[in-house]
Design a protein around this motif. Structure first.
Motif, PDB file in Angstrom:
ATOM      1  N   LEU A 123       2.868  10.718  -9.348  1.00 11.79           N
ATOM      2  CA  LEU A 123       2.111  11.043 -10.556  1.00 11.79           C
ATOM      3  C   LEU A 123       1.256  12.292 -10.362  1.00 11.79           C
ATOM      4  N   VAL A 124       0.621  12.417  -9.221  1.00 11.74           N
ATOM      5  CA  VAL A 124      -0.212  13.585  -8.946  1.00 11.74           C
ATOM      6  C   VAL A 124       0.650  14.841  -8.866  1.00 11.74           C
ATOM      7  N   LYS A 125       1.800  14.736  -8.225  1.00  8.54           N
ATOM      8  CA  LYS A 125       2.701  15.891  -8.104  1.00  8.54           C
ATOM      9  C   LYS A 125       3.141  16.369  -9.474  1.00  8.54           C
ATOM     10  N   ASP A 126       3.560  15.449 -10.329  1.00 10.62           N
ATOM     11  CA  ASP A 126       4.011  15.816 -11.673  1.00 10.62           C
ATOM     12  C   ASP A 126       2.877  16.470 -12.466  1.00 10.62           C
ATOM     13  N   GLY A 127       1.682  15.930 -12.375  1.00 14.20           N
ATOM     14  CA  GLY A 127       0.532  16.504 -13.076  1.00 14.20           C
ATOM     15  C   GLY A 127       0.175  17.874 -12.541  1.00 14.20           C
ATOM     16  N   ALA A 128       0.251  18.056 -11.242  1.00 17.66           N
ATOM     17  CA  ALA A 128      -0.072  19.350 -10.651  1.00 17.66           C
ATOM     18  C   ALA A 128       0.948  20.410 -11.055  1.00 17.66           C
ATOM     19  N   ILE A 176       0.837  -1.203   0.000  1.00 13.45           N
ATOM     20  CA  ILE A 176       0.000   0.000   0.000  1.00 13.45           C
ATOM     21  C   ILE A 176       0.865   1.244   0.000  1.00 13.45           C
ATOM     22  N   MET A 177       1.922   1.250   0.793  1.00 13.47           N
ATOM     23  CA  MET A 177       2.804   2.421   0.845  1.00 13.47           C
ATOM     24  C   MET A 177       3.520   2.630  -0.487  1.00 13.47           C
ATOM     25  N   LEU A 178       3.930   1.568  -1.137  1.00 13.19           N
ATOM     26  CA  LEU A 178       4.562   1.684  -2.445  1.00 13.19           C
ATOM     27  C   LEU A 178       3.581   2.258  -3.461  1.00 13.19           C
ATOM     28  N   PHE A 179       2.363   1.764  -3.461  1.00  9.37           N
ATOM     29  CA  PHE A 179       1.325   2.264  -4.363  1.00  9.37           C
ATOM     30  C   PHE A 179       1.031   3.730  -4.088  1.00  9.37           C
ATOM     31  N   ALA A 180       0.953   4.116  -2.816  1.00  8.17           N
ATOM     32  CA  ALA A 180       0.701   5.512  -2.459  1.00  8.17           C
ATOM     33  C   ALA A 180       1.842   6.413  -2.928  1.00  8.17           C
TER      34      ALA A 180
END
Length: 59
Positions: free
Chosen positions: A37-42, A27-31
């Motif tokens: 990905l969210v950071k790069d998109g933002a 779960i931590m790896l997935f998070a």
């Protein structure tokens, strides 16, 4: 000696702890992947907005 080995192999104490550790690590790896990905998109979205605002401000 073989009797002790058979008892050790059949013993299930601690197996749930190992399951939880592996599950939590997954779960931590997935998070971490999702956060990257969210950071790069933002950042890309913010750059695009900044460029559009800069283009509107200069005549």
């Amino acid at each position: 000696m073989w009797q002790k080995f058979k008892q050790f192999r059949a013993d299930q104490d601690g197996a749930i702890s190992v399951d939880w550790v592996v599950l939590t690590a997954g779960i931590m790896l997935f998070a971490g992947v999702v956060a990257t990905l969210v950071k790069d998109g933002a950042i890309d979205g913010g750059d695009d907005i900044g460029n559009q605002v800069a283009a509107m401000a200069t005549p």
